[in-house]
Design a protein around this motif. Sequence first.
Motif, PDB file in Angstrom:
ATOM      1  N   UNK A 104       0.834  -1.206   0.000  1.00 17.05           N
ATOM      2  CA  UNK A 104       0.000   0.000   0.000  1.00 17.05           C
ATOM      3  C   UNK A 104       0.867   1.253   0.000  1.00 17.05           C
ATOM      4  N   UNK A 105       1.997   1.186   0.729  1.00 14.47           N
ATOM      5  CA  UNK A 105       2.877   2.361   0.775  1.00 14.47           C
ATOM      6  C   UNK A 105       3.456   2.667  -0.598  1.00 14.47           C
ATOM      7  N   UNK A 106       3.776   1.602  -1.384  1.00 16.93           N
ATOM      8  CA  UNK A 106       4.318   1.862  -2.711  1.00 16.93           C
ATOM      9  C   UNK A 106       3.284   2.569  -3.589  1.00 16.93           C
ATOM     10  N   UNK A 107       2.026   2.384  -3.269  1.00 18.14           N
ATOM     11  CA  UNK A 107       0.980   3.121  -3.990  1.00 18.14           C
ATOM     12  C   UNK A 107       0.796   4.523  -3.403  1.00 18.14           C
ATOM     13  N   UNK A 108       1.567   4.843  -2.380  1.00 20.25           N
ATOM     14  CA  UNK A 108       1.479   6.165  -1.775  1.00 20.25           C
ATOM     15  C   UNK A 108       0.330   6.307  -0.784  1.00 20.25           C
ATOM     16  N   UNK A 109      -0.089   5.205  -0.156  1.00 23.44           N
ATOM     17  CA  UNK A 109      -1.229   5.264   0.759  1.00 23.44           C
ATOM     18  C   UNK A 109      -0.903   6.050   2.033  1.00 23.44           C
TER      19      UNK A 109
END
Lengths: 272, 258
Positions: A176-181
């Motif tokens: 999710x962080x790689x999607x910028x969440x």
Amino acid sequence: MFNRNKIKAASKEHAMYIAKIKRKKLFIRLTQISILILFIILWELAARFKIIDAFITSQPTRIVNTLVNLHEEGTLWMHISISIIETIVGFILGTALGTAIAIVLWWSDFIAKVADPYLVVLNSLPKVALGPIIIVWIGAGPFAIITMALLVSLIVTIITVLNGFLDVSPDKIKLLKTFGATKLQILKKVILPASIPTIIAALKINVGMSWVGVIVGEFLVSKAGLGHLIVYGGQVFKLDLVMTSVFILSIAAALMYQFTTWLEKKLIKWHN
Amino acid sequence: MNRKEVVSLKNVSLKYYSLEGETPAVNDISLSVKEGEFIGIVGPSGCGKTTILSLIAGLIKPTKGQVLVDGKLVEGPSTDVGYMLQQDHLFEWRTILQNVLLGLEIHGKVNQESRAKAERLLETYGLGEFKNHYPDQLSGGMRQRAALIRTLAVDPKMLLLDEPFSALDYQTRLAISDEVSTIIRKEGKTALLVTHDISEAISMSDKVIVLTKRPATIKSIHEIRLTCEKDNPISRRQAPEFREYFNTIWKELEVHVQ
């Protein structure tokens, strides 16, 4: 029920296999029911033939009579519904509030670390010991009983649910962080949905916990409800009343447990 | 051909800190990836390969140096970079389509157009009829394909692949790496593949970068030129030069089993 889950047999051998499994299931169920019936019959007979003292142990027919009397007096449903409502409110509040606090603790590592020793102490403290304080503060009534039920289930919920949150795979969070969440999105998209099984498990524990809280609360307040009937029955030596209340209690608790199992199936539909 | 630079690392170093001390993970790495290139990175295990990907993805900041994606300094994760992890990490409570839409949801970009595009991708790559299935109902290879489509759905300029096939069995691995490479080339994406599998790197990449032991620095860069009829990993594995590249890189990795 059998019709709904009807399984199509692929071959004659498969049909035999299915029949074998079903026979085994049926046998288990029949044994379970037989044990209960046998127990009731033995209890009744032992009381009839004076092997045991029905004044102390009560007996099935006396329980039925007590049920009928209570029903005719019109107080049976009042007592049952009061206890059930207190329990339901207690366990819904306990689960909801516990989950909410777990979210706060998950959100802030600082708060979680600060709260840790308090949670440990509160968890090992028998909440029942707080009963008299609650009654003095809130007043001897249903609210004190609900608070009791809430307290008994709250800390366990916080700890169980928080551990569930922390068990969520770090790689799922990384994804999710790689999607910028944002943190809120991580909470909503992965932490909460991944923890639904844990929250349901907490709910199941809380059904039992809340009953403990409610019954103890009713022991102390002793105005109405199944806990009151048990304590009153004990004081005036009407064991029939005590046994009847326990009997109702086990049915109510079993039904509530069934409800959480049903809820589990509804919510976790991705498990085949 | 002068192609645009999609990723560039300029003298990048990174140290991890703990109470016990500091661990240098990456030391003075400079590299550039041009548009449409497929680059493989191999290195001894634990050498900091994943760290390089995390730096490009904006998950961590370099201690020294600069990381640029599409000419801009990386400040944090962005839609320009798509990251594919070792395991597919499809969310078991979401259907395949819902999983594929995850990245778009986070960016608040789920609309008819993007949804149609995601469905088209699923359709094109053979998952159309499974879009309403849950991940449990799919095979490992199909799940990894769905994970790739999830990454592609946000339309990143750059794909980072972090040993994306290591969780699969050998057969599936060959087939899926072939598929993934074909999909990435067909979609015209730039990609950086991190792997410990030398054959995988050679068969998929235009260029293979060999890293040293931790702290990672670049040891050598090999342009892969293979003579083969079709340019897909499985045919590339049969090229006569394949073995030479393999041997050279194998020696450079200095794998000593003690």
